[in-house]
Design an enzyme around this catalytic site. Structure first.
Site, PDB file in Angstrom:
ATOM      1  N   GLY A  74       0.823  -1.191   0.000  1.00 34.00           N
ATOM      2  CA  GLY A  74       0.000   0.000   0.000  1.00 34.00           C
ATOM      3  C   GLY A  74       0.865   1.251   0.000  1.00 34.00           C
ATOM      4  O   GLY A  74       2.068   1.210   0.260  1.00 34.00           O
ATOM      5  N   TYR A  77       4.857   6.684  -3.545  1.00 38.21           N
ATOM      6  CA  TYR A  77       6.290   6.563  -3.808  1.00 38.21           C
ATOM      7  C   TYR A  77       7.102   6.726  -2.525  1.00 38.21           C
ATOM      8  O   TYR A  77       6.824   7.591  -1.691  1.00 38.21           O
ATOM      9  CB  TYR A  77       6.743   7.621  -4.816  1.00 38.21           C
ATOM     10  CG  TYR A  77       6.410   7.287  -6.249  1.00 38.21           C
ATOM     11  CD1 TYR A  77       7.111   6.293  -6.934  1.00 38.21           C
ATOM     12  CD2 TYR A  77       5.396   7.950  -6.914  1.00 38.21           C
ATOM     13  CE1 TYR A  77       6.806   5.978  -8.249  1.00 38.21           C
ATOM     14  CE2 TYR A  77       5.078   7.646  -8.234  1.00 38.21           C
ATOM     15  CZ  TYR A  77       5.790   6.658  -8.885  1.00 38.21           C
ATOM     16  OH  TYR A  77       5.469   6.345 -10.188  1.00 38.21           O
ATOM     17  N   GLY A 150       4.443   0.968   5.040  1.00 36.47           N
ATOM     18  CA  GLY A 150       3.567   0.437   4.008  1.00 36.47           C
ATOM     19  C   GLY A 150       3.595  -1.078   4.051  1.00 36.47           C
ATOM     20  O   GLY A 150       4.672  -1.680   4.071  1.00 36.47           O
ATOM     21  N   CYS A 179       5.504   9.681  -0.457  1.00 41.68           N
ATOM     22  CA  CYS A 179       4.186   9.228  -0.005  1.00 41.68           C
ATOM     23  C   CYS A 179       3.068  10.148  -0.479  1.00 41.68           C
ATOM     24  O   CYS A 179       1.979  10.170   0.102  1.00 41.68           O
ATOM     25  CB  CYS A 179       4.151   9.081   1.514  1.00 41.68           C
ATOM     26  SG  CYS A 179       5.357   7.889   2.136  1.00 41.68           S
TER      27      CYS A 179
END
Length: 234
Positions: A74, A77, A150, A179
């Site tokens: 999830g 970047y 993540g 992010c």
């Protein structure tokens, strides 16, 4: 919580991202099948960017700077590179209550407890995942991200995990919108004036993990999946 030990692996040399993905996939499948212990794997990567399932193309600002990998986790970047401690967690989330949001909160709490060992106050925000540090010297509302989180679940076993900025090259984050959050910066323990070694960080991570998750750890020197993955890559 169970007293079954979690295997704890520290790899001292940079691990190629493809190798890490292969190891995580194999170990998560084995944990789900009941044929392997849970694993926490501490490592570093060569400089690279990863794209999560929510990554937006326009957030990759410099596409040719470093290799870019689709992570399958999830999030958006992120940057990984030397001086950043990666903690990949292959843990049975269902056995730990089956609450994914609570599990992510525990990962954040693990980072916050680790930072506290070095006199840094990490904080969470309701509208964004990760761990943040207030920077009043930059302005009354300024804050920087010090750790990204993540995960992905497969048959209730987690893959991926978190990245804690110890002493990375912070300029390398400029090739992405980290992010997907453009309004805040990034920081590290070194940037905050905490000069600590990676082994010191690892010891703090281990102590905080055992306290937060209520389990002992067993240190291992390698995993069979890693040897198999490296053999396939040759």
């Amino acid at each position: 919580m169970s007293d079954t030990a979690v295997e704890w692996l520290i790899t001292d040399t940079p691990v190629p991202y493809e190798t890490a993905l292969a190891v995580m996939d194999a170990r998560a499948a084995a944990v789900a099948a009941g044929t392997a212990s849970e694993l926490v794997w501490l490592l570093e990567h060569p400089p690279l960017y990863t794209a999560g399932t929510s990554a937006k193309a326009h957030d990759l600002l410099v596409p040719d700077r470093f290799p870019v990998f689709n992570a399958g986790r999830g999030g958006q970047y992120t940057y990984h590179g030397p001086g950043q401690r990666i903690a990949y967690v292959m843990l049975d989330v269902k056995r730990r209550g089956g609450d994914v949001r609570a599990f992510v909160s525990d990962l954040e709490g693990w980072v916050i407890d680790t930072l506290a060992a070095f006199g840094v106050k990490g904080e969470t925000r309701a509208d964004r995942v990760g761990v943040w540090v207030a920077r009043p010297e930059k302005g009354p509302a300024a804050e920087d991200k010090i750790a990204a989180i993540g995960i992905r679940l497969r048959r209730w076993v987690s893959l991926h995990g978190l990245s804690l900025n110890v002493e990375p090259e912070l300029e390398h984050f400029s090739g992405i919108v980290p992010c997907g959050i453009a309004g805040h910066g990034v920081t590290s323990l070194t940037d905050l004036g905490r000069i600590v070694t990676m082994p010191e960080v690892d010891m703090a991570l281990e102590a905080a993990f055992c306290a937060r998750f209520g389990v002992p750890v067993t240190r291992v020197s390698t995993v069979l999946e890693m040897a198999a993955s490296e053999s396939r890559a040759q």
